[in-house]
Write an enzyme that holds these catalytic residues in place. Structure first.
Site, PDB file in Angstrom:
ATOM      1  N   GLU A 177     -42.329 -29.661 -75.164  1.00 43.72           N
ATOM      2  CA  GLU A 177     -42.541 -28.841 -73.956  1.00 43.72           C
ATOM      3  C   GLU A 177     -41.357 -28.859 -72.979  1.00 43.72           C
ATOM      4  O   GLU A 177     -41.504 -29.243 -71.827  1.00 43.72           O
ATOM      5  CB  GLU A 177     -43.825 -29.284 -73.232  1.00 43.72           C
ATOM      6  CG  GLU A 177     -45.063 -29.110 -74.096  1.00 43.72           C
ATOM      7  CD  GLU A 177     -46.337 -29.651 -73.442  1.00 43.72           C
ATOM      8  OE1 GLU A 177     -46.297 -30.021 -72.264  1.00 43.72           O
ATOM      9  OE2 GLU A 177     -47.366 -29.715 -74.145  1.00 43.72           O
ATOM     10  N   GLU A 290     -51.612 -28.127 -82.450  1.00 45.52           N
ATOM     11  CA  GLU A 290     -52.642 -28.550 -81.488  1.00 45.52           C
ATOM     12  C   GLU A 290     -53.672 -27.444 -81.276  1.00 45.52           C
ATOM     13  O   GLU A 290     -54.108 -27.188 -80.147  1.00 45.52           O
ATOM     14  CB  GLU A 290     -52.006 -28.917 -80.135  1.00 45.52           C
ATOM     15  CG  GLU A 290     -50.895 -29.936 -80.228  1.00 45.52           C
ATOM     16  CD  GLU A 290     -50.316 -30.334 -78.869  1.00 45.52           C
ATOM     17  OE1 GLU A 290     -50.933 -30.034 -77.826  1.00 45.52           O
ATOM     18  OE2 GLU A 290     -49.231 -30.949 -78.861  1.00 45.52           O
TER      19      GLU A 290
HETATM   20  O1  9MR Z   1     -55.157 -34.567 -75.381  1.00 42.63           O
HETATM   21  C1  9MR Z   1     -54.322 -35.195 -74.428  1.00 42.63           C
HETATM   22  C2  9MR Z   1     -55.154 -35.616 -73.236  1.00 42.63           C
HETATM   23  O2  9MR Z   1     -56.090 -36.606 -73.618  1.00 42.63           O
HETATM   24  C3  9MR Z   1     -54.240 -36.126 -72.141  1.00 42.63           C
HETATM   25  O3  9MR Z   1     -55.009 -36.429 -71.000  1.00 42.63           O
HETATM   26  C4  9MR Z   1     -53.209 -35.067 -71.823  1.00 42.63           C
HETATM   27  C5  9MR Z   1     -52.262 -35.479 -70.726  1.00 42.63           C
HETATM   28  O4  9MR Z   1     -51.378 -34.439 -70.444  1.00 42.63           O
HETATM   29  O5  9MR Z   1     -52.461 -34.780 -72.990  1.00 42.63           O
HETATM   30  C6  9MR Z   1     -53.257 -34.221 -73.972  1.00 42.63           C
HETATM   31  O6  9MR Z   1     -52.482 -33.798 -75.063  1.00 42.63           O
HETATM   32  C7  9MR Z   1     -51.461 -32.841 -74.794  1.00 42.63           C
HETATM   33  C8  9MR Z   1     -50.369 -33.034 -75.818  1.00 42.63           C
HETATM   34  O7  9MR Z   1     -49.928 -34.363 -75.806  1.00 42.63           O
HETATM   35  C9  9MR Z   1     -49.215 -32.086 -75.600  1.00 42.63           C
HETATM   36  N1  9MR Z   1     -49.660 -30.713 -75.532  1.00 42.63           N
HETATM   37  C10 9MR Z   1     -50.759 -30.459 -74.628  1.00 42.63           C
HETATM   38  C11 9MR Z   1     -51.933 -31.387 -74.923  1.00 42.63           C
HETATM   39  C12 9MR Z   1     -53.103 -31.060 -74.032  1.00 42.63           C
HETATM   40  O8  9MR Z   1     -52.797 -31.317 -72.699  1.00 42.63           O
END
Ligand code: 9MR
Length: 389
Positions: A177, A290
C-alpha cells in the site's frame, strides 16, 4: 557484513533452512482432516482447494491463529484452502512488540498448521506504514531513532523475520500500500517510510528480502490496482513503477491485488482481467490476496444484507474476481481475507457493513462459496459436451 550478522541471528534462534515447497506437499498421513472430506475415487473432492489444484491454482484465506482452537473453523480451513496468510501475526507490531523482544507464537502456530495440512503460506507484510510497533514510531517521532537507524532497523527486521521462516514461505508481501488513491496516482510522499527514507526504501526492501530468502516469491501488494477504480490511475502508476523496478533489476516477482470490494461501488471484472494480464506481461506472477465483498447489513452480529439485491451482487463480484484470476495463467493464488463473516474485519472498520466473506456468521457456506466452487468446477473439468440425440 551486517547482513551476515542478521542471518546468523536467525540461525541462532534455532531456525534451520527448511525447504518450504517440499513441506507444502505434505504426505497423505499428515493431511488427515482433508482426507475425511476427500473420499472420491478420483482422489479429488469438490472443495475449493481440490478443484483449484486441478488447474494449478491455490485458494487461500487470511487466518486468525487463535481461531484454530475452534474445531469447526480449523476443519473448514483445512478442507477448503491450500494457502494461508496470517491476518496480523507477521506484522512488525505483533512480532516485535518491544525492541529486541519477539513474539512469534501466532506466526509459528499458523506456519505449522499449514505444513501439517499441505498448505503454503503467504507472508504478510514486511514494509507497511500501518501496524508498526509503538517503540519504532515513537522513537522516530521524538528523534531518538534517526533516519539512518530506521533504515538499519528495517533491514534487521526483514532479515530476522524472513530468516526465521526461510524456505517455508511461498509468497511474501514485501511492500504494501504505497500508492495514492488520487488521479494521477503515485508513491505517496507522506507515507511513513517514504517521508523518512525516500521512495528508494521499497527497492531496498526487495533486495534485502531476496537475500534473506532467495526461494520466496516477492510481491508488491496493494488495493484498487486492478479494475476497482473508474480511472484505473492507480493501476497505471503501479504498472509504470513495476516496469522501472524490473528495468533496475529489483527482485519484484509478483503483484497482489487485494480485492476489497463493496457492492455499492462499481467494479469491472473485465478491467481486472486486463490489468492482471498487463502485470503478467511484465513477467510477473499475479494474485488476488485479500478478497472480500462487503455490503450494508442489519447489524454487525447477524450481518443480514438490508438490500435484497445484495445477496446477488455479493457472490457476483466474488465470481468476477475469480474469473479474472482464472483467465490469467500467471494468477497463481486467490486468497480471501477471512472466510467467515464472524471473523471479518469489515464490521469493525465500515459502519453498517458486513456480509463480506464466503461463510455466514454460523460458518455455513453462502452463495458466494457456491459461486467460486462453480467457477472452479468449470475451470477444472470444463463444461460437459452437449448431447444432440
Ligand atoms: O485484517 C487486518 C485487521 O485485523 C487489522 O486490524 C487491520 C489494521 O489495519 O489490518 C487488517 O488487514 C489489512 C491488511 O493487512 C492490508 N490490507 C488491508 C487489510 C484490511 O484492513
Amino acid at each position: 557484513m551486517r547482513r551476515r550478522r542478521f542471518l546468523a541471528l536467525g540461525a541462532a534462534a534455532g531456525v534451520a533452512a527448511v525447504p518450504g515447497v517440499a513441506t507444502a506437499t505434505a504426505s497423505a498421513a499428515t493431511r488427515s482432516p482433508r482426507l475425511l472430506a476427500d473420499p472420491s475415487a478420483a482422489g479429488a473432492s469438490d472443495s475449493l482447494r481440490d478443484l483449484a489444484a486441478r488447474i494449478g491454482l491455490r485458494v487461500g484465506t487470511a487466518v486468525i491463529p487463535f481461531d484454530l482452537d475452534t474445531p469447526a473453523y480449523a476443519a473448514v480451513l483445512a478442507n477448503q484452502f491450500s494457502v494461508v496468510t496470517p491476518g496480523n501475526e507477521m506484522k512488525w507490531q505483533v512480532v516485535e512488540p518491544a525492541q529486541g523482544q519477539f513474539d512469534w507464537s501466532g506466526a509459528d502456530r499458523l506456519v505449522s498448521f499449514a505444513e501439517q495440512h499441505g498448505q503454503r503460506v503467504r507472508g504478510h507484510t514486511l514494509l507497511w506504514h500501518n501496524q508498526l510497533p509503538d517503540w519504532l514510531t515513537t522513537g522516530v517521532a521524538n528523534g531518538t531513532i534517526s533516519n539512518s537507524q530506521l533504515m538499519d532497523l528495517l533491514e534487521q527486521h526483514i532479515f530476522t523475520e524472513m530468516g526465521r521462516y526461510r524456505g517455508r514461505i511461498w509468497q511474501w508481501d514485501v511492500a504494501n500500500e504505497f500508492f495514492t488513491d488520487s488521479n494521477p496516482s503515485g508513491i505517496n510522499p507522506n507515507d511513513f517510510w517514504v517521508s523518512h527514507l525516500g521512495p528508494d526504501v521499497i527497492p531496498r526492501a526487495f533486495r534485502w528480502a531476496h537475500q534473506a530468502d532467495p526461494g520466496a516469491l516477492l510481491f508488491y501488494n496493494d488495493y484498487n490496482i486492478a479494475g476497482e477504480d473508474g480511472s484505473n490511475a492507480k493501476s497505471d502508476a503501479v504498472y509504470q513503477w513495476l516496469q522501472q523496478m524490473l528495468d533496475q533489476g529489483v527482485p519484484v516477482m509478483g503483484v497482489g491485488n487485494q480485492g476489497h470490494l463493496d457492492t455499492q461501488f462499481g467494479f469491472s471484472g473485465e478491467r481486472m482481467t486486463q490489468d492482471l494480464q498487463r502485470y503478467a506481461g511484465l513477467g510477473l506472477k499475479v494474485a488476488i490476496t485479500e478478497a472480500d465483498v462487503r455490503t450494508f447489513v442489519n447489524n454487525a452480529t447477524a450481518q443480514v444484507p438490508t438490500d435484497n439485491l445484495a445477496v446477488f451482487a455479493q457472490p457476483y463480484e466474488f465470481g468476477q474476481m475469480m474469473k479474472a484470476c482464472l483467465a490469467v495463467p500467471a494468477c497463481i493464488s486467490f486468497t480471501v481475507w477471512g472466510f467467515g463473516d464472524a471473523d471479518s474485519w469489515i464490521p469493525g472498520f465500515f459502519t453498517g457493513e458486513g456480509y463480506a466473506t464466503l461463510y455466514d456468521v454460523n460458518l455455513n457456506p453462502k452463495p458466494a462459496f457456491s459461486e467460486l466452487q462453480q467457477d472452479l468446477r468449470l475451470a477444472a473439468t470444463g463444461a460437459p459436451r452437449r448431447v444432440h440425440t
